[in-house]
Design a protein around this motif. Structure first.
Motif, short mmCIF file in Angstrom:
data_model
loop_
_atom_site.label_atom_id
_atom_site.label_comp_id
_atom_site.label_asym_id
_atom_site.label_seq_id
_atom_site.Cartn_x
_atom_site.Cartn_y
_atom_site.Cartn_z
N ASN A 1 40.20 38.90 52.70
CA ASN A 1 38.82 39.31 52.46
C ASN A 1 37.97 39.11 53.71
O ASN A 1 37.10 39.93 54.03
N ASN B 1 31.74 49.28 40.36
CA ASN B 1 31.86 48.17 41.31
C ASN B 1 31.44 48.57 42.72
O ASN B 1 31.55 47.77 43.65
N THR C 1 44.12 47.23 40.91
CA THR C 1 43.29 46.03 40.82
C THR C 1 42.79 45.59 42.20
O THR C 1 41.60 45.34 42.39
N ARG C 2 43.71 45.51 43.16
CA ARG C 2 43.30 45.05 44.49
C ARG C 2 42.31 46.02 45.14
O ARG C 2 41.34 45.59 45.78
N ARG D 1 34.56 46.09 45.51
CA ARG D 1 33.50 45.17 45.07
C ARG D 1 33.08 44.22 46.20
O ARG D 1 31.90 43.95 46.42
N GLU E 1 38.98 45.45 43.73
CA GLU E 1 38.49 44.17 44.24
C GLU E 1 37.90 44.34 45.65
O GLU E 1 36.85 43.78 45.96
#
Ligand SMILES: Cc1cc2nc3c(=O)[nH]c(=O)nc-3n(C[C@H](O)[C@H](O)[C@H](O)COP(=O)(O)O)c2cc1C
Length: 354
Positions: free
Chosen positions: A223, A307, A270-271, A277, A274
């Motif tokens: 991240n 998101n 999903t990733r 977001r 993520e």
């Protein structure tokens, strides 16, 4: 199962397990959309209602685009528009023509609804691509060009490789995606470090005119690394980001999953959301995000929109579900917009963050 699926969905679905089949599916689409009657039929079968939005100064009939890599050489552009995409991204194109990695290099993991590819930027090269785009149809939807690095170009010359492609193709496309995230060109992902990326973007921006330049990132970065890239993009006034490319991780053990290459499709969903977001939070929703990775339903698409994604793209779900999935996603999004009492899709962007 509708006629549309039988005509186009299943051929794409069942043929796509080999690259030859992929080529045949593109050819079929190109031929069918080359005739008035063919286009008429495709529109009746597939074209969704409008769900308009505006971004980068363009009007998008809907927020769903074709992801890079499906039409590497811009062969079936009219076809993608006729099927109902709101925009398309052609390429990846590199400065030099190249044949890519040895075959086989594209695999289906049916149980996981995932693809694995190690194509390695097989493409016409920027010179021929510019000619193809010049001679090709002028579409009513925005066309972006995905730009990669030629394998034979030294890492220290990467910026000129990207910039040459942009210079040659600039008159013929509406914007660029700087792809530093494909896992199949040796060391390409290393160019995601801030210094190299800065050099590439600065060089590309010399030739991109007033057209938007976006950066496409890998989901496999930490991240912190992702936010580093976002800050470089913001500093150099890139117009937005495409999140994400394929992953080299293997979320489960379906047999073909053991093949080397980038994985796309459901396990990436999903990733990818993520990452969207993370970027939307970091930029307070003020930097356009194109969300891509594992979308196969209106629900997946809606999650990416709320998101923080303003636009979306698909690739793998076309292979598993056929072209009917475009309409299914757009009409599903339209319903969610209505149910939420919103006036349009733009109001839904980032809704989960508010
Ligand atoms: C066979 C194949 C080739 C691809 N080629 C490119 C490419 O040239 N450039 C790029 O940025 N992404 C490329 N991608 C990645 C897709 O654009 C997209 O980011 C990824 O597949 C995730 O979306 P999906 O889960 O809807 O497939 C490719 C994907 C596949 C399956």
């Amino acid at each position: 199962m509708g006629l549309g699926f039988k005509l186009f969905g299943r051929p794409i679905l069942s043929l796509m397990d080999s690259e030859k089949a992929h080529r045949r599916a593109i050819f079929l689409l190109k031929v069918t959309s080359g005739f008035f009657l063919g286009r008429f039929l495709l529109k009746i079968l597939y074209k969704p209602r409008n769900l308009t939005s505006e971004l980068f100064g363009f009007k998008f009939p809907n927020p769903l685009g074709l992801a890079a890599g499906m039409d590497k050489n811009a062969e079936a552009m009219t076809g993608w528009e006729t099927l109902g995409f709101g925009f398309i991204e052609v390429g990846g194109v590199t400065e030099h023509e190249q044949s890519g990695n040895p075959k086989p290099r594209m695999f289906r993991a049916d149980r996981s609804k995932a693809l694995i590819n190690r194509m390695g930027f097989n493409n016409l090269g920027s010179e021929k691509m510019a000619i193809a785009l010049d001679r090709g149809p002028k579409l009513g939807i925005p066309v972006f060009l995905n730009v990669g690095k030629s394998k034979k170009t030294k890492m220290e010359d990467a910026h000129t490789d990207y910039a040459t492609t942009v210079r040659r193709c600039e008159p013929f496309v509406d914007g660029f995606v700087v792809n530093v995230s494909s896992p199949n060109t040796p060391n390409l992902r290393d160019l995601q470090n801030e210094q190299d990326l800065e050099r590439i973007i600065l060089e590309v921006k010399k030739f991109s005119g007033s057209k938007p330049v976006l950066v496409k990132i890998s989901p496999d970065l930490s991240n912190q690394q992702i936010l580093g890239i976002v800050d470089v993009g913001l500093k150099l006034e890139c117009e937005g980001i495409v999140a994400t490319n394929t992953t080299t991780t293997r979320p489960d053990s379906d047999a073909p999953m053991q093949e080397a290459g980038g994985l796309s499709g459901s396990p990436l969903n999903t990733r990818s959301t993520e990452v969207i977001r993370l970027i939307a939070d970091h930029t307070d929703g003020n930097w356009p995000i194109v969300g891509v990775g594992g979308i196969s339903s209106a629900d997946d698409a809606w999650q990416k929109i709320i998101n923080g994604a303003s636009l979306l793209q698909i690739y793998s779900t076309l292979v598993f579900n056929g072209a009917g999935v475009i309409k299914q996603i757009i009409h599903g999004l339209e319903k969610r917009v209505r149910d939420a009492g919103l006036s349009g899709i733009e109001e839904a962007v980032g809704l989960a963050r508010r």
